[in-house]
Design an enzyme around this catalytic site. Structure first.
Site, PDB file in Angstrom:
ATOM      1  N   ALA A  31      41.794  29.669  10.571  1.00 44.91           N
ATOM      2  CA  ALA A  31      40.838  30.080  11.605  1.00 44.91           C
ATOM      3  C   ALA A  31      40.514  31.554  11.421  1.00 44.91           C
ATOM      4  O   ALA A  31      41.189  32.264  10.665  1.00 44.91           O
ATOM      5  CB  ALA A  31      41.431  29.853  12.990  1.00 44.91           C
ATOM      6  N   LYS A  32      39.502  32.024  12.060  1.00 46.00           N
ATOM      7  CA  LYS A  32      39.220  33.458  12.113  1.00 46.00           C
ATOM      8  C   LYS A  32      38.316  33.714  13.308  1.00 46.00           C
ATOM      9  O   LYS A  32      37.515  32.857  13.682  1.00 46.00           O
ATOM     10  CB  LYS A  32      38.515  33.927  10.829  1.00 46.00           C
ATOM     11  CG  LYS A  32      38.714  35.397  10.539  1.00 46.00           C
ATOM     12  CD  LYS A  32      40.066  35.657   9.920  1.00 46.00           C
ATOM     13  CE  LYS A  32      40.294  37.100   9.567  1.00 46.00           C
ATOM     14  NZ  LYS A  32      41.536  37.263   8.788  1.00 46.00           N
ATOM     15  N   GLY A  33      38.454  34.892  13.885  1.00 51.54           N
ATOM     16  CA  GLY A  33      37.591  35.261  14.995  1.00 51.54           C
ATOM     17  C   GLY A  33      37.171  36.699  14.873  1.00 51.54           C
ATOM     18  O   GLY A  33      37.754  37.458  14.086  1.00 51.54           O
TER      19      GLY A  33
END
Ligand code: NAD
Length: 466
Positions: free
Chosen positions: A153-155
């Site tokens: 994931a990444k944000g």
């Protein structure tokens, strides 16, 4: 219908080196789902003049090259290649002057095939959804390459933290967390720090999440302060992992690290720790740069003094460090050295500067610092590249330890953390090197082959709920 698990091809096929033709032409080598050829990625040649070299497209090119070699069933390839979920949020934040400002935030969950999604949160004016998707996918491959049970994931939030007060950053972080309550969680998606976020940011996320669920949940984020369930050794973990990889690469190349000349681009968490640990191993750190400039000393910079200088400087910069001469980012990349460590942002080593790079080992501390075009050039030049998904995996590995410790409620001594990290990183390096040598592919393709195979195997075992 269920897909079959691919087996590694027994021997390297003739002409099994990197498919430079397809890489150079900016085309993926494999076909996407439905057996249709993937659309051309870009008819243009990539160059550093491009304001936006698409990180996601770069990642897809690396993926396609490795997937082609694994003979993955093209009908299912998109199931592990494309991001599973991308969320965009608009975040109203009250600024110190009383006005409201709306910030755009993203969270991308690329894969949950091997476990909860896992990945950092970046605060930067240049954050885009494309970049988040690429970084999320890289996390999937990174977790798989070191064999830890997470997806990717990444944000990120489009903002300039340098122009915001602590209060504004806290309110922004809490609002972002509140908007993502349905997305994140210890069993769902576990954020961590990335560029311009730190242990304090994670503490705010943990607190906001805990307030919403009405009890303290330390395992919702990693990279927290030690006092709030953080792990010993997490702050240094990525740089320490870079050290282990560089040591293994040097051993493989029979290059003595004592006295080896090292240049580091980016002197933040990753770059400064990697430089410090390498200096302790006897390497000579001849140059470092950061966002404000850089410093060069062919006889080696004194690391403890430099770290102290940066800590005490107003902008936390290396510039004007006594006993050094100024150096630009571009000069650093082209400096003759044994080990070059890009540890800043993506797309720093491009088709335009790759031919002038004079290093033996390129250790990718940053995510995606090398464009595919540059990668092909360096490969041809014989530079030994330790790819990002392996080289900087120490951070997520100790994040995994932190998550495990939080869930157990039992915390390890730093020695135990570092020992476990050491074993995982050196074993992963050896796994990738073995594939690289057996299949006559470079380390990046080998790392992708290993990780794609692991994600694919997980999908085959789980089956497709369609
Ligand atoms: P950081 O914010 O602590 O440091 C970034 C450094 O890069 C700073 O010194 C900054 O001044 C410098 N920088 C920014 N723009 C630059 C430019 N144009 N030229 C030269 N220097 C520049 O970030 P970090 O946590 O050290 O992350 C660095 C890279 O490593 C990122 O690509 C990140 O995604 C990756 N990474 C970080 C971790 C981690 O645990 N922190 C783990 C894996 C990968």
């Amino acid at each position: 219908m269920s897909p079959k698990a691919p087996a590694f091809p027994k021997t390297a096929k003739k002409g099994n080196s990197v498919n430079r033709k397809s890489v150079k032409a900016g085309r993926p080598a494999a076909v996407s789902g439905n057996d249709r050829p993937s659309p051309p990625i870009s008819p243009r040649r990539l160059s550093s003049d491009d304001l936006h070299i698409s990180s996601f497209k770069n990642m897809m090119m690396q993926f396609d090259e490795a997937a082609r070699r694994l003979n993955i069933d093209s009908r299912y390839v998109d199931l592990i290649k494309l991001p599973r979920r991308s969320v965009t949020v608009q975040l109203p934040v009250q600024m110190d002057n009383g006005s409201f400002k709306i910030f755009t935030g993203y969270r991308v969950q690329h894969s949950i095939m091997r476990g909860p999604a896992k990945g950092g949160i970046r605060y930067h004016p240049d954050v885009t959804l494309d970049e988040m998707q690429a970084l999320a996918a890289w996390m999937t491959w990174k977790c798989a390459v070191v064999g830890i049970p997470f997806g990717g994931a990444k944000g990120g939030i489009v903002c300039d933290p340098a122009k915001m007060s602590r209060g504004e950053l806290e309110r922004l972080t809490r609002r972002y967390t509140a908007d993502l309550m349905d997305e994140i969680g210890p069993e769902k998606d576990v954020p961590a720090p990335d560029v311009n976020t730190d242990a304090q940011t994670m503490a705010w996320i943990m607190d906001t999440y805990s307030m919403h669920v009405r009890h303290t949940v330390t395992s919702v984020v990693t990279g927290k302060p030690i006092e709030l369930g953080g792990s010993c050794g997490r702050r240094e973990a990525t740089g320490r992992g870079v050290l282990f990889c560089v040591q293994e690469a040097a051993k493989h190349l029979k290059l003595p690290l004592r006295g080896a000349r090292v240049a580091v681009q980016g002197f933040g968490n990753v770059g400064s720790v990697a430089a410090d640990l390498l200096a302790k191993e006897g390497a000579k750190i001849i140059a470092v740069t950061d966002a404000h400039g850089g410093v060069h000393n062919p006889n080696g910079l004194e690391l403890p003094k430099l770290l102290d200088y940066v800590h005490r400087s107003l902008n936390k910069t290396v510039t004007r460090f006594p006993g050094s001469r100024p150096i630009t980012n571009e000069e650093l990349v082209k400096l003759g050295c044994d080990v070059l460590i890009p540890a800043a942002l993506e797309n720093q080593i491009t088709e335009e500067n790759a031919r002038e790079i004079r290093c033996k080992i390129l250790a990718e501390g940053a995510n995606g610092p090398t464009t595919p075009a540059a990668d092909a050039i360096l490969d041809k030049m014989g530079v030994f590249i330790i790819p990002d998904i392996l080289c900087n995996a120490g951070g997520v590995t100790v994040s995994y330890f932190e998550w495990v410790q939080d869930r157990m409620g039992l915390f390890w001594e730093e020695e135990e953390v570092n020992g476990r990290l050491d074993r995982i990183m050196r074993r992963s390096f050896a796994d990738v090197l073995k594939i690289s040598l057996e299949h006559k592919v470079n380390m990046r393709i080998a790392a992708f082959m290993l990780s794609i195979k692991r994600v694919w195997d997980a999908m085959v075992m789980r089956g497709i709920y369609a």
